[in-house]
Scaffold this motif. Structure first.
Motif, PDB file in Angstrom:
ATOM      1  N   ASP A   1       0.827  -1.204   0.000  1.00  0.00           N
ATOM      2  CA  ASP A   1       0.000   0.000   0.000  1.00  0.00           C
ATOM      3  C   ASP A   1       0.867   1.261   0.000  1.00  0.00           C
ATOM      4  O   ASP A   1       1.573   1.551   0.962  1.00  0.00           O
ATOM      5  CB  ASP A   1      -0.909  -0.001   1.223  1.00  0.00           C
ATOM      6  CG  ASP A   1      -1.976   1.091   1.160  1.00  0.00           C
ATOM      7  OD1 ASP A   1      -1.937   1.907   0.217  1.00  0.00           O
ATOM      8  OD2 ASP A   1      -2.839   1.119   2.057  1.00  0.00           O
TER       9      ASP A   1
ATOM     10  N   TYR B   1      -0.059   4.250   0.278  1.00  0.00           N
ATOM     11  CA  TYR B   1      -0.489   5.216   1.300  1.00  0.00           C
ATOM     12  C   TYR B   1       0.373   5.096   2.562  1.00  0.00           C
ATOM     13  O   TYR B   1       0.624   6.087   3.252  1.00  0.00           O
ATOM     14  CB  TYR B   1      -1.959   5.007   1.668  1.00  0.00           C
ATOM     15  CG  TYR B   1      -2.936   5.447   0.609  1.00  0.00           C
ATOM     16  CD1 TYR B   1      -3.102   6.799   0.297  1.00  0.00           C
ATOM     17  CD2 TYR B   1      -3.699   4.514  -0.085  1.00  0.00           C
ATOM     18  CE1 TYR B   1      -4.003   7.197  -0.687  1.00  0.00           C
ATOM     19  CE2 TYR B   1      -4.602   4.909  -1.069  1.00  0.00           C
ATOM     20  CZ  TYR B   1      -4.745   6.241  -1.364  1.00  0.00           C
ATOM     21  OH  TYR B   1      -5.632   6.640  -2.330  1.00  0.00           O
ATOM     22  N   LYS B   2       0.827   3.871   2.857  1.00  0.00           N
ATOM     23  CA  LYS B   2       1.682   3.679   4.039  1.00  0.00           C
ATOM     24  C   LYS B   2       3.028   4.376   3.852  1.00  0.00           C
ATOM     25  O   LYS B   2       3.595   4.912   4.802  1.00  0.00           O
ATOM     26  CB  LYS B   2       1.872   2.185   4.297  1.00  0.00           C
ATOM     27  CG  LYS B   2       0.616   1.486   4.779  1.00  0.00           C
ATOM     28  CD  LYS B   2       0.872   0.013   5.082  1.00  0.00           C
ATOM     29  CE  LYS B   2      -0.394  -0.668   5.592  1.00  0.00           C
ATOM     30  NZ  LYS B   2      -0.177  -2.116   5.844  1.00  0.00           N
TER      31      LYS B   2
ATOM     32  N   GLU C   1      -5.634  14.165   0.013  1.00  0.00           N
ATOM     33  CA  GLU C   1      -5.713  13.536  -1.305  1.00  0.00           C
ATOM     34  C   GLU C   1      -6.694  14.243  -2.230  1.00  0.00           C
ATOM     35  O   GLU C   1      -7.747  14.723  -1.816  1.00  0.00           O
ATOM     36  CB  GLU C   1      -6.109  12.062  -1.169  1.00  0.00           C
ATOM     37  CG  GLU C   1      -5.984  11.300  -2.472  1.00  0.00           C
ATOM     38  CD  GLU C   1      -6.193   9.805  -2.323  1.00  0.00           C
ATOM     39  OE1 GLU C   1      -6.030   9.080  -3.328  1.00  0.00           O
ATOM     40  OE2 GLU C   1      -6.520   9.344  -1.199  1.00  0.00           O
TER      41      GLU C   1
ATOM     42  N   PRO D   1      -9.616  11.040  -4.799  1.00  0.00           N
ATOM     43  CA  PRO D   1      -9.312   9.745  -4.184  1.00  0.00           C
ATOM     44  C   PRO D   1     -10.086   8.566  -4.768  1.00  0.00           C
ATOM     45  O   PRO D   1      -9.650   7.424  -4.645  1.00  0.00           O
ATOM     46  CB  PRO D   1      -9.683   9.962  -2.714  1.00  0.00           C
ATOM     47  CG  PRO D   1     -10.695  11.071  -2.724  1.00  0.00           C
ATOM     48  CD  PRO D   1     -10.287  11.966  -3.850  1.00  0.00           C
TER      49      PRO D   1
ATOM     50  N   ARG E   1      -7.686   4.976  -9.225  1.00  0.00           N
ATOM     51  CA  ARG E   1      -7.000   4.699  -7.957  1.00  0.00           C
ATOM     52  C   ARG E   1      -5.612   4.085  -8.135  1.00  0.00           C
ATOM     53  O   ARG E   1      -4.880   3.924  -7.158  1.00  0.00           O
ATOM     54  CB  ARG E   1      -7.866   3.770  -7.104  1.00  0.00           C
ATOM     55  CG  ARG E   1      -9.176   4.414  -6.677  1.00  0.00           C
ATOM     56  CD  ARG E   1      -9.935   3.547  -5.706  1.00  0.00           C
ATOM     57  NE  ARG E   1     -11.211   4.173  -5.336  1.00  0.00           N
ATOM     58  CZ  ARG E   1     -11.927   3.827  -4.286  1.00  0.00           C
ATOM     59  NH1 ARG E   1     -11.498   2.865  -3.498  1.00  0.00           N
ATOM     60  NH2 ARG E   1     -13.066   4.419  -4.012  1.00  0.00           N
TER      61      ARG E   1
ATOM     62  N   ILE F   1      -2.011   7.964  -7.229  1.00  0.00           N
ATOM     63  CA  ILE F   1      -2.408   8.784  -6.079  1.00  0.00           C
ATOM     64  C   ILE F   1      -1.850  10.182  -6.271  1.00  0.00           C
ATOM     65  O   ILE F   1      -0.677  10.356  -6.594  1.00  0.00           O
ATOM     66  CB  ILE F   1      -1.846   8.192  -4.766  1.00  0.00           C
ATOM     67  CG1 ILE F   1      -2.377   6.773  -4.533  1.00  0.00           C
ATOM     68  CG2 ILE F   1      -2.164   9.082  -3.572  1.00  0.00           C
ATOM     69  CD1 ILE F   1      -1.635   6.011  -3.441  1.00  0.00           C
TER      70      ILE F   1
ATOM     71  N   GLN G   1       0.144   3.367  -7.319  1.00  0.00           N
ATOM     72  CA  GLN G   1      -0.440   2.556  -6.237  1.00  0.00           C
ATOM     73  C   GLN G   1      -0.402   1.077  -6.613  1.00  0.00           C
ATOM     74  O   GLN G   1      -1.266   0.575  -7.329  1.00  0.00           O
ATOM     75  CB  GLN G   1      -1.875   3.014  -5.973  1.00  0.00           C
ATOM     76  CG  GLN G   1      -2.684   2.162  -5.001  1.00  0.00           C
ATOM     77  CD  GLN G   1      -2.056   2.020  -3.618  1.00  0.00           C
ATOM     78  OE1 GLN G   1      -0.958   1.498  -3.483  1.00  0.00           O
ATOM     79  NE2 GLN G   1      -2.761   2.479  -2.601  1.00  0.00           N
TER      80      GLN G   1
END
Length: 521
Positions: free
Chosen positions: A285, A287-288, A301, A304, A308, A311, A328
């Motif tokens: 991920d 986002y981490k 974001e 969003p 997807r 990002i 992503q």
């Protein structure tokens, strides 16, 4: 009582009447729909007591179809200036309580006035849309009014930030103004945008569809990409606009507001040293990664729900606002496609126009194959992303985490597109294609010959893949040629980006003299 006092009382009474818009009954109807009035929205958005209203007493001049009997002071739009967190902004909010917020010639004049003032003062302009469209009774004059607004949207593009809030209906020609602005926000269940309504669609195509499925917030957030944000309540929407403004400058001659940072720039994030899976085809991920390296894990974001596999959004490094573009891997393996390309391209161009540095986090295996993509001009859309990165003169830092293959390597902020600092993690694979694909091409004849004599082709290909990986699928080949400035330890990523941005603070780079480029569309 003196005449002067009488005149002042008359002024106060007129102001009270103007503030009621279409009247108390119309306001009650607006509230019954779960919606605030134009003035209530402005009051929520601006700093308390900062609103300065213009043209409160303006009236339309239409006498067709009995319109002379439908006169309301201010005529369907509230305009003026104020501050948000102490920063000057200009604003217009369409008033649905007055003739359904339909646009008249005088309404367009009011809107154009604040847009002109915003350009002169170098301040953002925010438009809150809640309108039934052009005022039919005014015919061509209403259409001309739209044209005047659109021209100002175009001239203001890249000069001052323009934000559109769709808090109700927005149909027909009215949709073009939000489309021309930088960011659009829609209300879930109470707003919609479309060029032709359900009735026209039914008549022309025979398709039976309602307003929500044709042009509701969910449609434009996930399918078309027309809107950048959605909100469940108007309070949430107002807060989103305020947050967005905190990341962007007031105009193209300034930089975004800098925030005091209490997050150490040399904070080590050990989790990043283990975030890349052993299996190169396994997802993780992104986002981490973003949350681990930005100030206090705060990431705002943009779009969003759309495309997807890429990002985009705003964050801060050591208090400085940046735009982040990241593939992503947990969505379609992070491949680029038509929607991801145009989503990324538009965001990169916005950041470049408003002096916001761009940080790219790359893990991209290529472009999505197939007729669907080719027929929908993935070549042109991919070229838009390429063009945006190559044109951008703001500081650009690219970090390659894992895969960066072929054409997708080039379009994601490579050194040849004038990225200033290109870093790679030790896990980076920078090559024309993945090992299996490359070996299938390079060793096809050899593999065929071995198969004919009964040798173990699978073991042979595995060996060759290992050789190819050793030789090409690593960051050191690119580093050898200077296309990667440094191979860095993942846990140091935050520090290297913070220090890189500090180094690039005085960057100056110009484009060749020209009227404008011809971006592929």
């Amino acid at each position: 009582m003196s005449k002067q006092i009488e005149k002042i009382k008359q002024l106060i009474a007129k102001r009270e009447e103007a503030r009621l818009g279409g009247g108390e009954k119309a306001i009650e109807k607006q509230h019954a729909r779960g919606k605030y009035t134009a003035r209530e929205r402005i009051s929520m958005l601006l700093d308390e007591g900062s609103f300065e209203e213009y043209d409160m007493f303006k009236l339309h001049r239409c006498t067709n179809f009995g319109m002379e009997k439908k006169q309301f002071m201010g005529d369907g739009v509230v305009t003026g200036s104020g501050t948000i967190d102490g920063r000057l902004v200009f604003i217009f909010a369409q008033d649905f309580t007055v003739n359904g917020g339909s646009l008249s010639e005088t309404m367009s004049q009011k809107i154009c006035k604040v847009m002109d003032m915003a350009m002169k003062m170098g301040a953002p302009v925010i438009g809150i849309n809640d309108s039934g469209g052009a005022r039919i009774q005014e015919g061509i004059c209403a259409l001309a009014g739209y044209g005047e607004i659109f021209e100002r949207n175009i001239l203001a593009s890249g000069v001052i930030p323009q934000i559109s809030g769709i808090f109700g209906p927005c149909a027909g020609g009215a949709v073009y103004s939000p489309a021309l602005t930088d960011f659009t926000l829609m209300m879930e269940n109470t707003s919609y945008m479309f060029l032709t309504g359900p009735k026209v669609v039914k008549t022309v195509t025979g398709e039976d569809i309602d307003q929500e499925r044709l042009g509701g917030a969910s449609v434009h957030a996930s399918k078309s990409g027309v809107t950048h944000f959605t909100a469940k309540t108007e309070e949430e929407a107002i807060q989103m606009i305020k947050t967005l403004l905190s990341y962007i400058p007031s105009n193209n001659m300034e930089t975004a507001p800098r925030k005091q940072c209490d997050d150490p720039i040399d904070r080590l994030e050990d989790s990043l040293n283990e975030i890349i899976p052993e299996n190169p085809n396994e997802a993780y991920d992104m986002y981490k990664v973003i949350g681990a390296i930005v100030d206090n894990g705060e990431f705002f974001e943009v779009q969003p729900k759309f495309a997807r596999n890429i990002i985009i959004g705003f964050a801060r490094f050591n208090g400085q606002s940046v735009g982040i573009v990241a593939n992503q891997p947990s969505c379609y393996a992070g491949v680029l496609d038509v929607n991801a390309s145009r989503k990324g391209a538009r965001f990169v161009r916005f950041c470049d126009a408003f002096n916001i540095p761009i940080v790219s986090l790359v893990d991209v295996p290529g472009f999505l194959p197939g007729t669907g993509q080719e027929y929908n001009a993935v070549i042109l859309h991919g070229a838009q992303l390429l063009y945006a990165y190559g044109e951008a003169t703001v500081p650009k830092i690219t970090v390659t985490l894992r895969k960066s293959y072929g054409g997708s390597h080039i379009v994601m902020g490579c050194k040849q597109l004038r990225a200033d600092l290109n870093y790679a993690w030790p896990s980076a694979e920078i090559a024309v294609m993945g090992a299996s694909g490359a070996v299938a091409v390079l060793c096809a004849k050899e593999a065929k010959a071995k198969k004919e004599v009964g040798e173990d082709v699978k073991a042979f290909l595995a060996e060759k893949e290992e050789e190819y990986t050793e030789m090409f699928a690593n960051p050191y080949q690119a580093a050898k040629y200077g296309y990667i400035d440094d191979v860095i330890e993942p846990r140091n990523t935050r520090f290297r980006i913070c220090r890189g941005l500090a180094q690039l603070a005085t960057k100056r780079e110009c484009l060749p003299a020209k009227k404008h480029g011809s971006i592929p569309m």
